[in-house]
Design a protein around this motif. Structure first.
Motif, PDB file in Angstrom:
ATOM      1  N   ARG A 149     -34.114  12.262  16.545  1.00 37.59           N
ATOM      2  CA  ARG A 149     -33.076  12.473  17.516  1.00 37.59           C
ATOM      3  C   ARG A 149     -32.018  13.425  16.726  1.00 37.59           C
ATOM      4  N   VAL A 150     -31.858  12.979  15.283  1.00 32.36           N
ATOM      5  CA  VAL A 150     -30.883  13.824  14.457  1.00 32.36           C
ATOM      6  C   VAL A 150     -31.223  15.553  14.385  1.00 32.36           C
ATOM      7  N   VAL A 151     -32.736  15.374  14.144  1.00 29.01           N
ATOM      8  CA  VAL A 151     -33.020  16.831  13.791  1.00 29.01           C
ATOM      9  C   VAL A 151     -33.017  17.590  15.144  1.00 29.01           C
ATOM     10  N   ARG A 152     -33.463  17.047  16.213  1.00 27.88           N
ATOM     11  CA  ARG A 152     -33.444  17.648  17.775  1.00 27.88           C
ATOM     12  C   ARG A 152     -31.973  17.861  17.884  1.00 27.88           C
ATOM     13  N   GLY A 153     -30.986  17.137  17.830  1.00 30.30           N
ATOM     14  CA  GLY A 153     -29.601  17.328  18.050  1.00 30.30           C
ATOM     15  C   GLY A 153     -29.121  18.503  16.982  1.00 30.30           C
ATOM     16  N   ALA A 183     -23.274  21.690  12.179  1.00 32.92           N
ATOM     17  CA  ALA A 183     -24.379  21.294  13.372  1.00 32.92           C
ATOM     18  C   ALA A 183     -24.612  19.761  13.425  1.00 32.92           C
ATOM     19  N   ALA A 184     -24.814  19.176  12.309  1.00 35.88           N
ATOM     20  CA  ALA A 184     -24.707  17.542  12.193  1.00 35.88           C
ATOM     21  C   ALA A 184     -23.444  16.938  13.042  1.00 35.88           C
ATOM     22  N   LEU A 185     -22.475  17.386  12.707  1.00 33.28           N
ATOM     23  CA  LEU A 185     -21.354  16.950  13.312  1.00 33.28           C
ATOM     24  C   LEU A 185     -20.932  17.454  14.796  1.00 33.28           C
ATOM     25  N   SER A 234     -23.510  15.081  16.614  1.00 36.33           N
ATOM     26  CA  SER A 234     -22.980  13.878  16.533  1.00 36.33           C
ATOM     27  C   SER A 234     -22.084  13.521  17.666  1.00 36.33           C
ATOM     28  N   ALA A 235     -21.058  14.771  17.860  1.00 40.54           N
ATOM     29  CA  ALA A 235     -19.976  14.767  18.692  1.00 40.54           C
ATOM     30  C   ALA A 235     -20.570  14.578  20.304  1.00 40.54           C
ATOM     31  N   ARG A 236     -21.823  15.143  20.536  1.00 35.45           N
ATOM     32  CA  ARG A 236     -22.435  15.186  21.821  1.00 35.45           C
ATOM     33  C   ARG A 236     -23.241  14.042  22.055  1.00 35.45           C
ATOM     34  N   ASP A 237     -23.669  13.469  21.106  1.00 33.92           N
ATOM     35  CA  ASP A 237     -24.732  12.264  21.282  1.00 33.92           C
ATOM     36  C   ASP A 237     -24.525  11.054  20.532  1.00 33.92           C
ATOM     37  N   THR A 238     -24.028   9.937  21.052  1.00 37.63           N
ATOM     38  CA  THR A 238     -23.473   8.861  20.268  1.00 37.63           C
ATOM     39  C   THR A 238     -24.787   8.379  19.458  1.00 37.63           C
ATOM     40  N   VAL A 265     -15.278  14.253  14.661  1.00 36.63           N
ATOM     41  CA  VAL A 265     -15.906  13.175  15.378  1.00 36.63           C
ATOM     42  C   VAL A 265     -15.464  11.696  15.163  1.00 36.63           C
ATOM     43  N   GLU A 266     -15.119  11.045  15.972  1.00 35.00           N
ATOM     44  CA  GLU A 266     -14.868   9.725  16.042  1.00 35.00           C
ATOM     45  C   GLU A 266     -15.632   8.776  16.833  1.00 35.00           C
TER      46      GLU A 266
END
Length: 393
Positions: free
Chosen positions: A381-385, A353-355, A358-362, A94-95
């Motif tokens: 937002r983090v928990v849902r993602g 899952a966190a990464l 993060s890749a899907r949603d800035t 993720v970048e």
């Protein structure tokens, strides 16, 4: 009376003139201009300090509240953040550009500028090594290595992970290694790799106790601050600290090429914060920064905590409020979230899952970055993602 003020009673004596100590002096002098504030440090400035050198803009926000502006305006930002898990097939690297870019500023530069700002506002800087701290009804006596006692109405211990001030307070303050976990890190400066220019790189491993990672942070002058930090669980009989050589090996394994030409190699312990309220003051003595075990347990970041706790300690010392209450209101909620995040990243499944989220949603990426850099939380937002990423496999 000597020029060092051997017989002078100070309004505030600050032990340690790093970011926490200098911020305490700045907070005190902003709270009550003209106060007598003494900064003690065992080193001359500028001096090196083992650190990742990342400075989040949130730390500069805190400094602006005490009138310090433009401190790093001439320093380049590192606008992008890259996070990966080495050896994890199917997990994205993720970048993204950070919503508020951070800077990578060597501590020799940052600390000297903060000390200078404090002195320009009236603090007195003196080189001295502290041996003990004694309290009585009249205030605090800071005992120096030559036997001299410097008197102050209040004292702030900002003297780092091996704090003499914290030690002097005795059993009233629980040493961080007995409260949970400690990390150890090695840091060096090396020529920045072309693919890392302008990017703060974090590389987690699949086979190392987490939270731990290798890093490469570009300084902006052709060098990078590179290193590897590893969790050491002090409650475990297996919690033996790895050697400096082994930490450098892990760095090279995760980020090949980063150790070529490495200089200024040094190691340092990190007293990690826990999710519980700390003991940050005893009587007339307040603790700030690493001395108060204020280090992010996910990333090892401590500069933001140092500046924030220092400013609040300085304000409280000169009548600006109750320190424990102010610091608790500012940080305890965040520290509970970082404690939970540190537990989550020990799970491969949850870290992956966190990464992926993060890749899907800035927005998720920004929230995750903020947990590691400043005052962020595990937002909905983090928990849902992460939940969607887990369900998607």
């Amino acid at each position: 009376m000597s020029q060092h003020g051997r017989e002078q009673h100070w309004d505030l004596v600050v032990v340690g003139a790093g970011p926490a100590g200098s911020a305490a002096a700045l907070g005190a002098l902003h709270q009550r201009p003209g106060s007598k504030v003494l900064l003690l440090d065992r080193a001359d400035f500028p001096r090196d300090k083992v650190c990742g050198d990342g400075v989040a803009p949130h730390a500069l926000d805190v400094l602006e509240t005490v009138g310090v502006t433009g401190l790093l305006d001439d320093w380049p930002v590192a606008p992008r953040l890259r996070i990966s898990v080495v050896g994890a097939p199917g997990v994205p690297v993720v970048e993204e550009a950070m919503s508020r870019p951070a800077q990578v500023v060597p501590r020799a530069v940052l600390d000297e500028r903060l000390v200078r700002a404090a002195v320009e506002r009236g603090a007195v800087l003196r080189r001295a090594r502290v041996r003990d701290v004694l309290q009585d009804g009249a205030g605090v006596g800071v005992v120096l290595s030559d036997g001299e006692v410097v008197r102050g109405r209040i004292a702030v211990g900002a003297d780092g992970a091996h704090s003499e001030v914290r030690r002097a307070l005795g059993p009233a303050v629980v040493p961080p290694q007995r409260r949970g976990t400690t990390a150890i890190a090695v840091r060096a400066y090396a020529p920045v790799l072309p693919q890392h220019e302008g990017v703060q790189v974090l590389a987690f491993s699949e086979d190392t106790d987490r939270p731990s990672y290798a890093w490469s942070f570009p300084v902006g002058d052709g060098r990078a601050n590179v290193g590897f930090g590893q969790l050491v669980d002090s409650r475990s009989s297996a919690g033996t600290a790895p050697t400096r050589a082994r930490l450098l090996e892990r760095l090279e394994e995760l980020l090949p090429g980063t150790t070529a030409g490495a200089e200024q190699v040094a190691g340092h312990p990190l007293p990690l914060s826990t999710g519980r309220s700390g003991v940050w003051s005893v009587g007339r003595v307040l603790l700030a920064g690493d001395a108060a075990s204020l280090v992010n347990p996910v990333t090892g970041e401590g500069i933001y905590y140092a500046v924030l706790s220092g400013v609040l300690a300085g304000r409280a010392a000169l009548g600006g409020g109750r320190y424990d209450r102010m610091l608790g209101e500012a940080l305890v909620g965040h520290l509970r979230h970082t404690d939970l995040a540190a537990r989550l990243v020990r799970s491969d499944r949850l870290l992956h899952a966190a990464l992926r989220a993060s890749a899907r949603d800035t927005g998720v990426f920004d929230d995750v970055a903020d947990i590691g850099l400043a005052r962020g939380r595990l937002t909905s937002r983090v928990v849902r993602g992460m939940g969607r990423a887990l369900l998607a496999g």
